[in-house]
Scaffold this motif. Structure first.
Motif, PDB file in Angstrom:
ATOM      1  N   LYS A   1       0.795  -1.224   0.000  1.00 10.00           N
ATOM      2  CA  LYS A   1       0.000   0.000   0.000  1.00 10.00           C
ATOM      3  C   LYS A   1       0.832   1.280   0.000  1.00 10.00           C
ATOM      4  N   LEU A   2       2.142   1.200   0.029  1.00 11.15           N
ATOM      5  CA  LEU A   2       2.977   2.399   0.165  1.00 11.15           C
ATOM      6  C   LEU A   2       2.708   3.451  -0.909  1.00 11.15           C
ATOM      7  N   ASP A   3       2.425   3.020  -2.136  1.00  6.52           N
ATOM      8  CA  ASP A   3       2.204   3.970  -3.227  1.00  6.52           C
ATOM      9  C   ASP A   3       0.973   4.843  -3.005  1.00  6.52           C
ATOM     10  N   ASP A   4       0.083   4.434  -2.094  1.00  7.91           N
ATOM     11  CA  ASP A   4      -1.149   5.176  -1.851  1.00  7.91           C
ATOM     12  C   ASP A   4      -0.956   6.346  -0.874  1.00  7.91           C
ATOM     13  N   TYR A   5       0.250   6.479  -0.324  1.00  7.28           N
ATOM     14  CA  TYR A   5       0.495   7.478   0.708  1.00  7.28           C
ATOM     15  C   TYR A   5       1.738   8.304   0.369  1.00  7.28           C
ATOM     16  N   GLU A   6       1.818   9.483   0.978  1.00  7.81           N
ATOM     17  CA  GLU A   6       2.948  10.370   0.741  1.00  7.81           C
ATOM     18  C   GLU A   6       3.627  10.716   2.061  1.00  7.81           C
ATOM     19  N   PRO A   7       4.963  10.743   2.087  1.00 14.31           N
ATOM     20  CA  PRO A   7       5.662  11.178   3.300  1.00 14.31           C
ATOM     21  C   PRO A   7       5.271  12.605   3.666  1.00 14.31           C
ATOM     22  N   SER A   8       5.188  12.870   4.951  1.00 16.89           N
ATOM     23  CA  SER A   8       4.826  14.195   5.446  1.00 16.89           C
ATOM     24  C   SER A   8       5.309  14.321   6.877  1.00 16.89           C
ATOM     25  N   PRO A   9       5.691  15.525   7.306  1.00 18.05           N
ATOM     26  CA  PRO A   9       6.048  15.711   8.715  1.00 18.05           C
ATOM     27  C   PRO A   9       4.862  15.503   9.647  1.00 18.05           C
ATOM     28  N   PHE A  10       3.646  15.444   9.074  1.00 23.37           N
ATOM     29  CA  PHE A  10       2.449  15.229   9.882  1.00 23.37           C
ATOM     30  C   PHE A  10       1.986  13.769   9.870  1.00 23.37           C
ATOM     31  N   PHE A  11       2.748  12.895   9.221  1.00 28.18           N
ATOM     32  CA  PHE A  11       2.291  11.511   9.072  1.00 28.18           C
ATOM     33  C   PHE A  11       3.382  10.522   9.457  1.00 28.18           C
ATOM     34  N   SER A  12       2.974   9.463  10.179  1.00 25.75           N
ATOM     35  CA  SER A  12       3.909   8.396  10.545  1.00 25.75           C
ATOM     36  C   SER A  12       3.191   7.057  10.521  1.00 25.75           C
ATOM     37  N   TRP A  13       3.878   6.039  10.012  1.00 24.04           N
ATOM     38  CA  TRP A  13       3.408   4.666  10.168  1.00 24.04           C
ATOM     39  C   TRP A  13       3.727   4.207  11.591  1.00 24.04           C
ATOM     40  N   ASP A  14       2.829   3.420  12.187  1.00 21.60           N
ATOM     41  CA  ASP A  14       3.050   2.863  13.519  1.00 21.60           C
ATOM     42  C   ASP A  14       2.828   1.354  13.409  1.00 21.60           C
ATOM     43  N   VAL A  15       3.927   0.617  13.335  1.00 20.24           N
ATOM     44  CA  VAL A  15       3.852  -0.818  13.033  1.00 20.24           C
ATOM     45  C   VAL A  15       3.898  -1.635  14.316  1.00 20.24           C
ATOM     46  N   HIS A  16       2.982  -2.566  14.422  1.00 18.31           N
ATOM     47  CA  HIS A  16       2.855  -3.422  15.593  1.00 18.31           C
ATOM     48  C   HIS A  16       3.954  -4.493  15.580  1.00 18.31           C
ATOM     49  N   LEU A  17       4.863  -4.436  16.547  1.00 17.62           N
ATOM     50  CA  LEU A  17       5.906  -5.460  16.710  1.00 17.62           C
ATOM     51  C   LEU A  17       6.067  -5.756  18.193  1.00 17.62           C
ATOM     52  N   ASP A  18       5.629  -6.928  18.623  1.00 20.58           N
ATOM     53  CA  ASP A  18       5.698  -7.283  20.039  1.00 20.58           C
ATOM     54  C   ASP A  18       6.973  -8.044  20.385  1.00 20.58           C
ATOM     55  N   GLY A  19       8.107  -7.524  19.917  1.00 16.73           N
ATOM     56  CA  GLY A  19       9.374  -8.171  20.223  1.00 16.73           C
ATOM     57  C   GLY A  19      10.033  -8.751  18.991  1.00 16.73           C
ATOM     58  N   ASP A  20      11.013  -9.623  19.219  1.00 16.96           N
ATOM     59  CA  ASP A  20      11.760 -10.223  18.121  1.00 16.96           C
ATOM     60  C   ASP A  20      10.889 -11.234  17.365  1.00 16.96           C
ATOM     61  N   LYS A  21      11.496 -11.921  16.409  1.00 17.66           N
ATOM     62  CA  LYS A  21      10.732 -12.797  15.518  1.00 17.66           C
ATOM     63  C   LYS A  21       9.902 -13.830  16.283  1.00 17.66           C
ATOM     64  N   LEU A  22      10.527 -14.537  17.212  1.00 22.89           N
ATOM     65  CA  LEU A  22       9.805 -15.572  17.937  1.00 22.89           C
ATOM     66  C   LEU A  22       8.732 -14.974  18.837  1.00 22.89           C
ATOM     67  N   MET A  23       9.065 -13.877  19.515  1.00 21.17           N
ATOM     68  CA  MET A  23       8.102 -13.225  20.403  1.00 21.17           C
ATOM     69  C   MET A  23       6.897 -12.711  19.617  1.00 21.17           C
ATOM     70  N   HIS A  24       7.174 -12.010  18.528  1.00 22.27           N
ATOM     71  CA  HIS A  24       6.083 -11.373  17.795  1.00 22.27           C
ATOM     72  C   HIS A  24       5.200 -12.391  17.091  1.00 22.27           C
ATOM     73  N   ASP A  25       5.789 -13.364  16.426  1.00 21.71           N
ATOM     74  CA  ASP A  25       4.978 -14.350  15.705  1.00 21.71           C
ATOM     75  C   ASP A  25       4.124 -15.167  16.673  1.00 21.71           C
ATOM     76  N   ALA A  26       4.656 -15.405  17.886  1.00 21.43           N
ATOM     77  CA  ALA A  26       3.840 -16.095  18.902  1.00 21.43           C
ATOM     78  C   ALA A  26       2.686 -15.197  19.352  1.00 21.43           C
ATOM     79  N   SER A  27       2.948 -13.892  19.484  1.00 23.29           N
ATOM     80  CA  SER A  27       1.929 -12.950  19.942  1.00 23.29           C
ATOM     81  C   SER A  27       0.782 -12.833  18.936  1.00 23.29           C
ATOM     82  N   VAL A  28       1.109 -12.839  17.641  1.00 19.59           N
ATOM     83  CA  VAL A  28       0.067 -12.676  16.617  1.00 19.59           C
ATOM     84  C   VAL A  28      -0.452 -14.008  16.089  1.00 19.59           C
TER      85      VAL A  28
END
Length: 397
Positions: free
Chosen positions: A115-142
């Motif tokens: 979906k990146l092409d649908d959005y534009e960088p801006s000082p008013f915009f930030s992605w907030d990506v859900h990561l509950d730890g390292d690979k094993l931690m996060h994949d277990a969490s989700v």
């Protein structure tokens, strides 16, 4: 600095203005959930346990813009569900950014690179990506393998395009401080602009009820993590005083109105985490909610909560009252050795009430009498086709 200077100045100015005008209750962050549907089913999530007819509902572009106009908060966090499943999400973000609101689009990252092409960088915009730890931690969490790798690849792609990217790291019972600290090192090396972290809230509908932290465990866990982080350049998107609170050094009460939530149901009472009724307008939410009945020490469901949605606003307001205190904590980091601040007594809390079934029945009745529900996209949840999802408005996979 995880939060850009101009954002810190503008938000700080907003808070000072509210204090000077004597406004008792005001929003700091508008939490906006335009849909509940998600393409993951995480063990600690209590936000997606609804019938398909409700999961297929969407707030329109205009409803989202109207919610912003009602609350008029300086910061907006767009969550869900998975917001990138919403076909109008690019227009929603563009409209909010045009109003010079600081917008964080929360995502599990599975659709981000696509979906990146649908959005534009801006000082008013930030992605907030859900990561509950390292690979094993996060994949277990989700509850799905491979999600960490997809999310981190998307983070790198977004950074390469010039976007601001932060991560949202929720911790549960059993988290190992050394492992979390190593993950924070990894996140910084990945190039993320900041980390938001908090203990998971014990959603009553979450499938896994065994791994939520109580307040004492939360404080000790974060003390141990911050001790390991001394001298490191971890960047957090949160107030230093909120981090100090997580480490057991502040006797804060929550500010549930500081991050009001607007969903497909309306304005959720009393807070982002706890849905016990809905107001038709932001004004009604603020004026007619019995705020004194909620919070740690007042209500059983709030007993163990130390989540940013309730306490970050308290910390920000405390910083205005005690600027010397936040300056000290920002310079020295959270205290990790001295005795912890006194805990709030639970002796007089009222017992939990359970309104989920009645709320679902009410919403289902509205749908049945209000015509055909809005159709959502065909979604794959944890790699499997979701049952009863109608024909696609756009594909999620």
């Amino acid at each position: 600095m995880a939060v850009p200077l101009m954002q810190a100045v503008r938000v700080g100015g907003y808070v000072v203005k509210q204090h000077l005008t004597g406004r008792k209750r005001y929003p700091l962050v508008l939490m906006l959930e335009p849909l509940f549907r998600c393409n993951l089913a995480c063990a600690g999530c209590g936000k997606i346990d609804y019938p398909s007819q409700i999961l297929n509902q969407r707030m329109s572009l205009q409803e989202c813009l109207d919610a912003d106009a009602e609350a008029n908060a300086p910061v907006i966090a767009v969550a869900g569900g998975e917001p990138l499943l919403h076909k109008e999400m690019p227009q929603i973000i563009k409209g909010l950014v045009a109003r010079k609101k600081y917008v964080y689009l929360c995502t599990n990252g599975l659709l981000l690179e696509k979906k990146l092409d649908d959005y534009e960088p801006s000082p008013f915009f930030s992605w907030d990506v859900h990561l509950d730890g390292d690979k094993l931690m996060h994949d277990a969490s989700v509850c799905q393998d491979g999600v960490f790798e997809k999310a981190t690849a998307a983070i790198r792609a977004a950074k390469a395009r010039g976007f601001r990217v932060s991560i949202n790291c929720t911790l549960f019972d059993g988290a190992v401080p050394e492992r979390v600290a190593a993950f924070f090192d990894e996140a910084m090396a990945m190039g993320v602009d900041g980390i938001m972290t908090a203990p998971g809230y014990a959603y009553e509908r979450a499938p896994d009820q065994e791994h939520f932290l109580n307040r004492q465990k939360t404080k000790q866990l974060f003390r141990d993590i911050f001790r390991l982080g001394k001298g490191k350049k971890w960047r957090f998107t949160q107030s230093p005083l909120f981090l100090n609170f997580l480490a057991g050094n502040e006797s804060y009460h929550c500010t549930p109105w500081g991050k009001p939530l607007r969903t497909v149901f309306g304005w959720q009472r009393p807070c982002y985490l706890l849905g016990e009724g809905y107001a038709k307008s932001f004004k009604e939410l603020m004026e007619d909610t019995a705020w004194e009945q909620y919070g740690t020490g007042a209500y059983e469901k709030c007993a163990d909560c130390m989540v940013h949605s309730g306490y970050e606003s308290t910390a920000v307001m405390d910083a205005i009252r005690r600027p010397w205190h936040i300056a000290k904590v920002a310079l020295m980091g959270p205290e990790t050795e001295k005795p912890m601040a006194p805990e709030i007594s639970l002796a007089n809390q009222r017992p939990a009430e359970y309104a989920y079934e009645a709320q679902v029945a009410k919403q289902m009745e509205k749908i049945s009498t209000g015509g055909k529900p809005a159709r959502g996209p065909r979604v794959r949840v944890n790699g499997r086709a979701a049952n009863a999802a109608p024909a696609a408005a756009d594909a999620a996979d």
